[in-house]
Design a protein around this motif. Sequence first.
Motif, mmCIF file in Angstrom:
data_model
loop_
_atom_site.group_PDB
_atom_site.id
_atom_site.type_symbol
_atom_site.label_atom_id
_atom_site.label_comp_id
_atom_site.label_asym_id
_atom_site.label_seq_id
_atom_site.Cartn_x
_atom_site.Cartn_y
_atom_site.Cartn_z
ATOM 1 N N ASN A 71 41.903 33.393 43.124
ATOM 2 C CA ASN A 71 40.570 32.959 43.547
ATOM 3 C C ASN A 71 39.474 33.654 42.749
ATOM 4 N N ILE A 72 39.678 34.947 42.497
ATOM 5 C CA ILE A 72 38.673 35.712 41.760
ATOM 6 C C ILE A 72 39.351 36.394 40.579
ATOM 7 N N THR A 73 38.815 36.118 39.387
ATOM 8 C CA THR A 73 39.250 36.820 38.190
ATOM 9 C C THR A 73 38.237 37.930 37.970
ATOM 10 N N THR A 74 38.737 39.155 37.779
ATOM 11 C CA THR A 74 37.856 40.318 37.650
ATOM 12 C C THR A 74 37.909 40.866 36.233
ATOM 13 N N GLU A 75 36.972 41.754 35.950
ATOM 14 C CA GLU A 75 36.965 42.451 34.675
ATOM 15 C C GLU A 75 36.516 43.877 34.919
ATOM 16 N N GLY A 76 37.218 44.829 34.309
ATOM 17 C CA GLY A 76 36.828 46.227 34.419
ATOM 18 C C GLY A 76 37.389 46.971 35.611
ATOM 19 N N VAL A 77 38.360 46.370 36.322
ATOM 20 C CA VAL A 77 38.954 46.998 37.499
ATOM 21 C C VAL A 77 40.476 46.897 37.397
ATOM 22 N N ALA A 78 41.173 48.022 37.488
ATOM 23 C CA ALA A 78 42.644 48.009 37.514
ATOM 24 C C ALA A 78 43.063 47.748 38.963
ATOM 25 N N LEU A 79 42.963 46.494 39.361
ATOM 26 C CA LEU A 79 43.185 46.107 40.757
ATOM 27 C C LEU A 79 44.503 46.599 41.328
ATOM 28 N N HIS A 80 45.584 46.400 40.577
ATOM 29 C CA HIS A 80 46.919 46.702 41.092
ATOM 30 C C HIS A 80 47.166 48.196 41.289
ATOM 31 N N LEU A 81 46.251 49.025 40.810
ATOM 32 C CA LEU A 81 46.392 50.470 41.000
ATOM 33 C C LEU A 81 45.639 50.973 42.238
ATOM 34 N N LEU A 82 44.843 50.094 42.855
ATOM 35 C CA LEU A 82 44.117 50.477 44.064
ATOM 36 C C LEU A 82 45.041 50.361 45.272
ATOM 37 N N PRO A 83 44.976 51.300 46.206
ATOM 38 C CA PRO A 83 45.875 51.238 47.366
ATOM 39 C C PRO A 83 45.455 50.196 48.396
ATOM 40 N N VAL A 84 46.443 49.718 49.150
ATOM 41 C CA VAL A 84 46.173 48.841 50.287
ATOM 42 C C VAL A 84 45.200 49.574 51.207
ATOM 43 N N GLY A 85 44.238 48.853 51.732
ATOM 44 C CA GLY A 85 43.216 49.452 52.590
ATOM 45 C C GLY A 85 41.914 49.735 51.861
ATOM 46 N N THR A 86 41.931 49.677 50.521
ATOM 47 C CA THR A 86 40.713 49.899 49.745
ATOM 48 C C THR A 86 39.699 48.808 50.068
ATOM 49 N N MET A 87 38.450 49.219 50.265
ATOM 50 C CA MET A 87 37.368 48.287 50.564
ATOM 51 C C MET A 87 36.564 48.036 49.286
ATOM 52 N N LEU A 88 36.286 46.749 49.029
ATOM 53 C CA LEU A 88 35.535 46.348 47.845
ATOM 54 C C LEU A 88 34.308 45.538 48.260
ATOM 55 N N ARG A 89 33.182 45.822 47.631
ATOM 56 C CA ARG A 89 32.014 44.942 47.758
ATOM 57 C C ARG A 89 32.069 44.020 46.548
ATOM 58 N N ILE A 90 32.197 42.725 46.812
ATOM 59 C CA ILE A 90 32.256 41.714 45.754
ATOM 60 C C ILE A 90 31.141 40.720 46.058
ATOM 61 N N GLY A 91 30.098 40.715 45.220
ATOM 62 C CA GLY A 91 28.933 39.883 45.521
ATOM 63 C C GLY A 91 28.370 40.285 46.865
ATOM 64 N N GLU A 92 28.154 39.296 47.741
ATOM 65 C CA GLU A 92 27.625 39.583 49.080
ATOM 66 C C GLU A 92 28.707 39.986 50.075
ATOM 67 N N THR A 93 29.968 39.901 49.686
ATOM 68 C CA THR A 93 31.070 40.118 50.620
ATOM 69 C C THR A 93 31.587 41.545 50.614
ATOM 70 N N ILE A 94 32.303 41.881 51.688
ATOM 71 C CA ILE A 94 33.126 43.088 51.722
ATOM 72 C C ILE A 94 34.541 42.603 51.992
ATOM 73 N N GLN A 95 35.475 43.036 51.137
ATOM 74 C CA GLN A 95 36.864 42.622 51.258
ATOM 75 C C GLN A 95 37.764 43.854 51.251
ATOM 76 N N GLU A 96 38.855 43.769 52.002
ATOM 77 C CA GLU A 96 39.811 44.866 52.116
ATOM 78 C C GLU A 96 41.125 44.456 51.463
ATOM 79 N N ILE A 97 41.641 45.306 50.584
ATOM 80 C CA ILE A 97 42.927 45.018 49.955
ATOM 81 C C ILE A 97 44.012 45.072 51.023
ATOM 82 N N ALA A 98 44.723 43.959 51.180
ATOM 83 C CA ALA A 98 45.754 43.831 52.213
ATOM 84 C C ALA A 98 47.161 43.825 51.638
ATOM 85 N N GLN A 99 47.311 43.466 50.366
ATOM 86 C CA GLN A 99 48.641 43.391 49.743
ATOM 87 C C GLN A 99 48.485 43.469 48.235
ATOM 88 N N ILE A 100 49.447 44.134 47.596
ATOM 89 C CA ILE A 100 49.489 44.192 46.136
ATOM 90 C C ILE A 100 50.755 43.475 45.696
#
Length: 148
Positions: A71-100
Amino acid sequence: MGKVKGINISEKKGVVKKPIPEGHFIADFGLEGDAHAGKWHRQVSLLAQESIDKMTETGIKGLCSGKFAENITTEGVALHLLPVGTMLRIGETIQEIAQIGKECHAGCAIRVQVGQCIMPKEGIFTRVISGGMVKVGDAIMLLEKEEA
């Protein structure tokens, strides 16, 4: 921390998503109009452009945002290295990493078209905690728990 390089949507699961300039993300649901949205832990899928670039370096041609059904292609973030539970502000949203990562299902259109899929190792899935709009070019910031 990073930025949104692409936003992608599909009406069916297991197919390549089509790019859109912005998306409306609904709390505890996901991207409005996307087949993967719903009341579960994998509401939004994200994949880093850097992961796509790794696949391109293997000689696979024609890879672009959405090709891996993210759904979202990112740049500048090693997403798969962030732990489950990490909170991200993406645009106007706040999203929590639930699965890697995830298991690639049989008959996956992406695997058929591309030859292999990087989502099982480097894609992440989030739950939308606070909804809003996300546009191409928006910032992605790592939040501390108390900021979320």
